[in-house]
Design a protein around this motif. Structure first.
Motif, PDB file in Angstrom:
ATOM      1  N   HIS A 503       0.804  -1.225   0.000  1.00 35.65           N
ATOM      2  CA  HIS A 503       0.000   0.000   0.000  1.00 35.65           C
ATOM      3  C   HIS A 503       0.839   1.277   0.000  1.00 35.65           C
ATOM      4  CE1 HIS A 503      -3.703  -2.285   0.634  1.00 35.65           C
ATOM      5  NE2 HIS A 503      -3.069  -2.976   1.577  1.00 35.65           N
ATOM      6  N   ASP A 504       1.980   1.248  -0.680  1.00 34.40           N
ATOM      7  CA  ASP A 504       2.778   2.471  -0.785  1.00 34.40           C
ATOM      8  C   ASP A 504       2.672   3.105  -2.166  1.00 34.40           C
ATOM      9  OD1 ASP A 504       4.234   0.674  -2.269  1.00 34.40           O
ATOM     10  OD2 ASP A 504       6.133   0.995  -1.223  1.00 34.40           O
ATOM     11  N   GLY A 505       1.834   2.528  -3.033  1.00 29.77           N
ATOM     12  CA  GLY A 505       1.566   3.129  -4.337  1.00 29.77           C
ATOM     13  C   GLY A 505       2.399   2.618  -5.478  1.00 29.77           C
ATOM     14  N   ASP A 506       3.574   2.054  -5.196  1.00 28.04           N
ATOM     15  CA  ASP A 506       4.394   1.543  -6.297  1.00 28.04           C
ATOM     16  C   ASP A 506       4.181   0.040  -6.456  1.00 28.04           C
ATOM     17  OD1 ASP A 506       6.043   0.340  -4.327  1.00 28.04           O
ATOM     18  OD2 ASP A 506       7.341   2.095  -4.257  1.00 28.04           O
ATOM     19  N   LEU A 507       4.636  -0.487  -7.579  1.00 32.16           N
ATOM     20  CA  LEU A 507       4.326  -1.859  -7.956  1.00 32.16           C
ATOM     21  C   LEU A 507       5.483  -2.799  -7.666  1.00 32.16           C
ATOM     22  CD1 LEU A 507       2.473  -1.078 -11.298  1.00 32.16           C
ATOM     23  CD2 LEU A 507       1.468  -1.786  -9.106  1.00 32.16           C
ATOM     24  N   ASP A 508       5.175  -3.834  -6.887  1.00 36.58           N
ATOM     25  CA  ASP A 508       6.132  -4.870  -6.536  1.00 36.58           C
ATOM     26  C   ASP A 508       5.975  -6.040  -7.509  1.00 36.58           C
ATOM     27  OD1 ASP A 508       6.803  -3.408  -3.972  1.00 36.58           O
ATOM     28  OD2 ASP A 508       4.681  -3.830  -3.653  1.00 36.58           O
ATOM     29  N   VAL A 509       6.964  -6.922  -7.536  1.00 34.38           N
ATOM     30  CA  VAL A 509       7.044  -7.948  -8.576  1.00 34.38           C
ATOM     31  C   VAL A 509       7.267  -9.318  -7.954  1.00 34.38           C
ATOM     32  CG1 VAL A 509       8.427  -8.776 -10.539  1.00 34.38           C
ATOM     33  CG2 VAL A 509       7.905  -6.337 -10.326  1.00 34.38           C
ATOM     34  N   VAL A 510       6.643 -10.346  -8.539  1.00 37.17           N
ATOM     35  CA  VAL A 510       6.946 -11.724  -8.178  1.00 37.17           C
ATOM     36  C   VAL A 510       7.313 -12.480  -9.446  1.00 37.17           C
ATOM     37  CG1 VAL A 510       4.551 -12.554  -8.356  1.00 37.17           C
ATOM     38  CG2 VAL A 510       6.186 -13.756  -6.893  1.00 37.17           C
ATOM     39  N   ILE A 511       8.318 -13.344  -9.345  1.00 39.17           N
ATOM     40  CA  ILE A 511       8.799 -14.135 -10.472  1.00 39.17           C
ATOM     41  C   ILE A 511       8.911 -15.586 -10.027  1.00 39.17           C
ATOM     42  CG2 ILE A 511      10.723 -14.521 -12.074  1.00 39.17           C
ATOM     43  CD1 ILE A 511      11.442 -11.537 -11.692  1.00 39.17           C
ATOM     44  N   VAL A 607      -4.956  12.500  -5.355  1.00 39.69           N
ATOM     45  CA  VAL A 607      -3.808  11.687  -5.745  1.00 39.69           C
ATOM     46  C   VAL A 607      -3.233  10.974  -4.531  1.00 39.69           C
ATOM     47  CG1 VAL A 607      -3.308  13.246  -7.657  1.00 39.69           C
ATOM     48  CG2 VAL A 607      -2.109  13.543  -5.473  1.00 39.69           C
ATOM     49  N   ASP A 608      -2.314  10.065  -4.789  1.00 41.64           N
ATOM     50  CA  ASP A 608      -1.643   9.267  -3.757  1.00 41.64           C
ATOM     51  C   ASP A 608      -2.651   8.503  -2.907  1.00 41.64           C
ATOM     52  OD1 ASP A 608       0.779  10.284  -4.678  1.00 41.64           O
ATOM     53  OD2 ASP A 608       0.784  11.923  -3.227  1.00 41.64           O
ATOM     54  N   SER A 609      -3.647   7.912  -3.578  1.00 38.04           N
ATOM     55  CA  SER A 609      -4.668   7.160  -2.867  1.00 38.04           C
ATOM     56  C   SER A 609      -5.231   6.074  -3.775  1.00 38.04           C
ATOM     57  CB  SER A 609      -5.799   8.085  -2.413  1.00 38.04           C
ATOM     58  OG  SER A 609      -6.501   8.607  -3.535  1.00 38.04           O
ATOM     59  N   LEU A 610      -5.944   5.145  -3.155  1.00 36.22           N
ATOM     60  CA  LEU A 610      -6.712   4.148  -3.893  1.00 36.22           C
ATOM     61  C   LEU A 610      -8.150   4.624  -3.974  1.00 36.22           C
ATOM     62  CD1 LEU A 610      -7.246   1.276  -5.113  1.00 36.22           C
ATOM     63  CD2 LEU A 610      -7.689   0.525  -2.762  1.00 36.22           C
ATOM     64  N   MET A 611      -8.685   4.701  -5.179  1.00 33.39           N
ATOM     65  CA  MET A 611     -10.063   5.120  -5.383  1.00 33.39           C
ATOM     66  C   MET A 611     -10.872   3.920  -5.858  1.00 33.39           C
ATOM     67  SD  MET A 611     -11.546   8.096  -7.902  1.00 33.39           S
ATOM     68  CE  MET A 611     -11.247   9.422  -6.740  1.00 33.39           C
TER      69      MET A 611
END
Length: 625
Positions: A503-511, A607-611
């Motif tokens: 929930h920090d706004g940037d996208l994490d990755v799994v491989i 901005v900087d939120s989930l809508m």
């Protein structure tokens, strides 16, 4: 995957041989003219030709040269930190390999981010394969699927058993979608053998495959799958890609071998093709197989047998007519483009659209696929990860949105991607600057490939390409290990997905890795860029709003995203859409086009939120979290 000759290194490539022979011929003609003029031609020519070397040394194949980038074009420093064990992920993929070199061992497995318990956090599902029946003792533990619940801070708890997913099969991929619109996301697992449909009943899954009628053939090999509403009736249908006609007996009978290795994994060219499945959701918990009547069963015109050898699926409304089209990436045979005819049928016209073959007119070893408006324009891009010595394909729409050309070279993907063997790949905005970047995951099939092909390695680093934007010479610039951290670790990559796990706004990755542990990579960017995340909830349309299109205007840039979690290879991404805003602190326009073609304009965007935007009358404002 690719044909046998691509594994060999003791033979010159045809293009190299032609070049060498051509040079020799031109010099020999010149020598003949000069020597003939001096009167000693006959004796010299005999000596010249018979002194030529008997063998031709293989010339090194170099990828196309990339244009130099402007000095100011440099990817930002965004560190990805590997947190797999720290986050509580202990899963390890079991491919059942024990020395017989059976082809399915090279291909799994998929991964999905989904919110299975509706708590607002992105959970993780890993698809496992299994031991082969002849090697599985009755009293030994069987590998199963693995589901991990997210605590909201990016830490995960194994809830496989309590969620009803302690299921063992030779799994491949996963599709996630709320097919009965009850508010809980369901799962479809593809496999070597019968597939599984798992109905989510309040966070606990129940196998409803037999009732739903979507198992497929017991001897089929299914790969990627997608939930989509192809007939626009408000519920999710199901498309399932099938690979080759395979069995252990067929594989052993072919007995593919490589010099210096011996028994090896055979290429798909030695196996027959298969048909995909298209299941129409009847709205009662049952599906009807409409594959034949809908026009998705394509035969090879030369043999009359099934052509498809499908590994990846990209679903997108290519011509923006409100009806979802289907792109299928096929391995070593032409790709398919199924254009939705808006009457329950599809027309396959990949050749006419420029999507069937590479820029040289050849089929590629196509693995993963994704589609996106990565230029922030009307241009649609379809990316495909290919086999070693084949650059990543990047088909871009030309003008009318229905004609495509491969622009991988001009967009900067050619040289770097030619040297790797790619599986999962996807577009995402990892630095939140408002432009979609490209990540592709790599890894070879043979663990000893370096013995016969020194330029290749079993474990290969993933590649992250930063989108430099329209003012740069090339759109994409490959990032370096110093700027991306643990993302550059060598791995035997297969499936890949992304989500905001903390929930920090940037996208994490799994491989995922075949026969090994996955890598969960936390995005630790500190660029100060702003963002907006949007989750859609359909009512007249399917509840997941799969197929909806969101347009966001900030400053002079219009970004466009489609809700479609099926992407990459065997995998699913999260449902919420992430828009990077860079240094902008306001959104000027936000517009949602729902799958039923209704349009909703959203005001008062923070901005900087989930809508969370629900498909409701305009006077009811969306909620913010």
């Amino acid at each position: 995957m690719q044909e046998q000759t691509k594994y060999r290194t003791n033979e010159a490539s045809p293009r190299s041989n032609d070049a060498i022979i051509g040079r020799a011929f031109r010099w020999s003609v010149l020598a003949f003219l000069v020597i003939a003029a001096t009167g000693i031609g006959g004796a010299y020519l005999w000596e010249y030709f018979h002194s030529m070397p008997e063998t031709i040394v293989e010339a090194k194949v170099a990828g196309p040269k990339q244009l130099a980038q402007p000095a100011v074009a440099a990817p930002p420093r965004v560190h990805f930190t590997e947190i797999t064990r720290q986050a509580g992920i202990t899963f390890s993929h079991n491919n059942g390999a024990y020395g017989e070199k059976l082809l399915p061992e090279t291909m799994g497995g998929g991964v999905a981010f989904l919110d299975f318990d509706n708590d607002g956090d992105q959970d993780l599902l890993f698809v496992n394969s299994s031991n082969w029946p002849e090697r599985q003792a009755d009293n030994t533990r069987r590998p199963t699927l693995a589901l991990y619940a997210n605590d909201g801070q990016g830490r995960f708890l194994d809830v496989t058993t309590t969620a009803g997913l302690h299921i063992s099969l030779y799994g491949m991929g996963v599709a996630a979608g709320d097919y009965d619109n009850d508010g809980f996301v369901d799962l479809f697992i593809t496999a070597v053998g019968a597939n599984r449909l798992l109905h989510n009943q309040g966070g606990v899954f129940r196998d409803v495959t037999e009732v739903a009628g979507v198992a497929g053939a017991d001897d089929a090999w299914s790969t990627s799958a997608a939930f989509l509403d192809y007939d626009n009736d408000g519920d999710l249908d199901l498309f399932v890609a099938n690979y080759v006609r395979w069995s252990r007996d067929i594989d052993l009978e072919i007995d593919f071998r490589l010099t210096g290795i011996g028994r090896a994994y055979g290429p798909p060219t030695t196996f027959a093709g298969s048909y995909p499945y298209l299941y129409r959701n009847d709205g009662t918990g049952r599906f009807t197989d409409v594959s034949a009547s809908a026009g998705v069963q394509i035969n090879n015109p030369a043999t009359g047998l099934p052509m498809a050898k499908a590994l990846a699926v990209a679903v997108i409304d290519t011509d923006q007519d409100g009806w979802l089209d289907i792109f299928v990436a096929n391995d070593t045979v032409q790709n398919f483009f199924f254009r939705n005819q808006a009457d329950g049928t599809f027309a396959e016209d990949a050749v006419a659209r420029g999507l069937a073959f590479d820029r040289n007119g050849s089929a590629t070893g196509a693995m993963g696929a994704d589609a996106a408006y990565y230029r922030n324009s009307a241009d649609l891009g379809i990316a495909i990860g290919n086999f070693a010595n084949e650059m990543t394909s990047l088909y871009v729409s030309q003008g009318d949105m229905m004609q495509f050309a491969d622009e991988a070279i001009t967009d900067g993907l050619a040289s770097a991607t030619r040297r790797v063997l790619s599986f999962g790949l996807f577009f995402f905005d990892y630095d939140l600057d408002g432009r979609l970047d490209l990540l592709q995951v790599n890894g070879h099939l043979e663990d000893k490939i370096n013995l016969v092909q020194p330029s290749q390695h079993y474990a290969q680093p993933a590649q992250l390409f930063w989108n430099c934007g329209p003012d740069c010479t090339s759109t994409f610039i490959e990032t370096s290990e110093s700027t991306t951290g643990d993302l550059a670790k060598p791995m035997v990559g297969r499936g890949a997905s992304f989500a905001d796990i903390d929930h920090d706004g940037d996208l994490d990755v799994v491989i995922t890795q075949t026969g090994g542990q996955p890598l969960l990579l936390r995005n630790d960017q500190e660029l100060g860029h702003h963002w907006l995340r949007i989750k859609l909830v359909g009512h007249q349309s399917n509840r997941d709003a799969i197929g909806a299109v969101v347009e966001l205007k900030a400053g002079d840039v219009m970004q466009k995203r489609q809700v479609m979690p099926t992407r990459s290879y065997l995998s699913q991404t999260e449902l919420p859409l992430t828009f990077g805003l860079g240094n902008l602190t306001a959104v000027d326009q936000l517009r949602v086009q729902w799958p039923d073609r209704s349009v909703q304009n959203i005001d008062n965007v923070a901005v900087d939120s989930l809508m969370i935007i629900e498909q409701r009358p305009a006077e009811i404002p969306p909620s913010r979290h």
